[in-house]
Design an enzyme around this catalytic site. Sequence first.
Site, PDB file in Angstrom:
ATOM      1  N   HIS A   1       0.857  -1.185   0.000  1.00 26.27           N
ATOM      2  CA  HIS A   1       0.000   0.000   0.000  1.00 26.27           C
ATOM      3  C   HIS A   1       0.891   1.232   0.000  1.00 26.27           C
ATOM      4  O   HIS A   1       1.844   1.313   0.780  1.00 26.27           O
ATOM      5  CB  HIS A   1      -0.920   0.012   1.219  1.00 26.27           C
ATOM      6  CG  HIS A   1      -2.080   0.945   1.065  1.00 26.27           C
ATOM      7  ND1 HIS A   1      -1.926   2.311   1.097  1.00 26.27           N
ATOM      8  CD2 HIS A   1      -3.405   0.720   0.845  1.00 26.27           C
ATOM      9  CE1 HIS A   1      -3.105   2.883   0.915  1.00 26.27           C
ATOM     10  NE2 HIS A   1      -4.023   1.938   0.755  1.00 26.27           N
TER      11      HIS A   1
ATOM     12  N   ARG B   1      -2.168   1.078  -7.237  1.00 23.05           N
ATOM     13  CA  ARG B   1      -1.284   1.073  -6.071  1.00 23.05           C
ATOM     14  C   ARG B   1       0.158   0.712  -6.408  1.00 23.05           C
ATOM     15  O   ARG B   1       1.086   1.266  -5.823  1.00 23.05           O
ATOM     16  CB  ARG B   1      -1.826   0.101  -5.027  1.00 23.05           C
ATOM     17  CG  ARG B   1      -3.085   0.594  -4.360  1.00 23.05           C
ATOM     18  CD  ARG B   1      -3.679  -0.452  -3.443  1.00 23.05           C
ATOM     19  NE  ARG B   1      -4.850   0.078  -2.753  1.00 23.05           N
ATOM     20  CZ  ARG B   1      -5.605  -0.634  -1.940  1.00 23.05           C
ATOM     21  NH1 ARG B   1      -5.339  -1.915  -1.748  1.00 23.05           N
ATOM     22  NH2 ARG B   1      -6.654  -0.094  -1.341  1.00 23.05           N
TER      23      ARG B   1
END
Length: 526
Positions: free
Chosen positions: A239, A285
Amino acid sequence: MQQFDVLIIGSGLGGMTIALNLADTLKVGLVTKRALRDGGSGWAQGGIAAVLDGQDSIELHIKDTHVAGAGLCDADATRFIVEHSRDAIDWLIDMGVPFTRDQGGETSYQGFHLTREGGHSHRRIIHAADATGAAVIDTLAKKVAAHPNITVLENHIALDLITAAKLGQDEPRAWGAYVYDIEHDRVKTVLAGQTVLATGGAGKVYLYTSNPDVSTGDGIAMGWRAGCRVSNMEFIQFHPTCLYHPDAKSFLITEAVRGEGGILRLPDGTRFMPTHDERAELAPRDVVARAIDFEMKRGGHDCVYLDISYKPAAFVMEHFPTIYQRCLELGIDITKQPIPVVPAAHYTCGGLVVDLVGHTDLPGLYAVGEVACTGLHGANRLASNSLLECMVVGKAAAADILAAGKVTLPQVPEWDESRVTDPDEEVVISHNWDELRRFMWDYVGIVRTNKRLERALHRIQLLQGEIQEYYSNFRVSNDLIELRNLVSTAELIVRCAMARKESRGLHYSRDYPGMLPQAEPTILKP
C-alpha cells in the site's frame, strides 16, 4: 475432541459470511486467533467496490480490474465476482451495516454515498466513512456471536490440517484441524466434514505492513503442507500510504484520501506523481508505491507527504474521521498539514489455488478471501475488490457446502506430544522472526533482483532447518506456529518471484524490466 459439520478457520469477512450462510442448517465451528473481531477485514478502511450506480456498468468494473491486474486476471473469476457485487452489497445492507449516507447529492445507491479510488473509472465504492471494515465486521460479529449453531473458539490457532494421508486413508481429504488453545496451552483435535481456510494474508512476513499481527500466512502454509497448489505469491501489494510515525503501528491512510483529491508531495512540497504516471495520484497502487519508493531512495527521504489540507476542514473531518482523529492524537492536524506516509506490505494477491466456489486441490477443504487465489486480482489488486471477493466466493462456497450434505466423520487420534519437551530458549523464535521480516523487506520488497532473491532463499532455507528442529523437539506455542507458517510463506513468495522472468504488476525486477507478451500465472506444486 470437538466435532462440527463445518470448521471455519479465520473470523474475517470471508469466514463470517460462510458461517452466517450455513448456520441455519449446519453446526459450525469458527476458530479465531484472538477475539472474534480481530481479523484483517476489520482493518479495511476505504470500502467495497460494486456496480451500484446507473451510470456505471459490469463491463467497466471488469475492465478496471483487468487493467489494474496487468493482464493476469482470470476472466471467468473476474466476471463472476463483479456480476454478483450488487447482491453482496444488498446482503450487507440487509444485515444492517451502517454505510455512509449521501449528503451532498453526489453519486449514491439507495441513499448511500459512493466514492472513487485509484484505478476505478467511476464512483463505485460504498463505504462507512473511513472505517468500512470495522463497521461490517462489528455488524456481522453480533449475529455470529448470537447464533446458536455457531461455536466461536477465540484465542485458538490452527496448527495443521487433519488429512486422510495422516490417517492412512487412500482417498485424499481434509477432516478438520489440530488447533492450539492459546489460553490453556494445549492442542485440541477438531473434526469436521468440511473445512474452510479463511485465515487472511501474510503481511507480517515483512518488516513494515499495514496488516494486523495475526496476518502470518497460516492458511497458505497449512494448505501447502497438505498438498495444495499455490499461485501468484510473488504479487505482494504494498500500500503506498501507511502513516509514518514512531508511535503509529500499521496505521493505513486509505486510498480514498487520494480519491477525494489528496496530493503526494516531497518534503519540500513538490508534487511528484504526474512525472511518474498520467493518472497521477489516481494511478493503481503498484505504480504509486514504486513512485514513492523511487523518490524516497533518490532523495534519501524517510517518507513523503499526502496532502488533503487544501480541502475545507469540514469536508476532511466528515470523510475521514478515523484518520483525522488518529493523526490528531499524534500531533498531526490533517486539515492544516500533510500526512507523512511510506509504502507498507498490504495485501497478498496470490494464495491457494481455488475455483469459483472456493474448492482447493484437497477434497473437503475450501479457501476464501486473501488466503486464496481465484485469479480476480491478477498481478495487482484493484482497490476495494478484496472485501467483495470474500463475500461473493464465501456465499458460493456456503451454497456448495450445503449442496454436498453431511458426511460421516472418521476416527482420528488425539494430538501426541509425548516425545517433546518444554522449550529451553525461546529467544530462538524471536530472533528468527526478526531476521526473516528484515531480509524479506530488504531483498523481496517493492523492487527485486535475482541476487536479492537468491540471498533471501538461502536465508530462508537456513531458518527452516532451525525452525523444523525446534518444532520437532519442543512443545508448540503461538509464536512457534506463526513463525513456522511465516517462513513457509516466505519461501513460496521467493520461489514464485524467482520463477517470473519479467516485471508485471506488483512484481518489479531490475533484471527483467520488460513485460512478456503473454500473461501466465505462477503455479507451484508441493
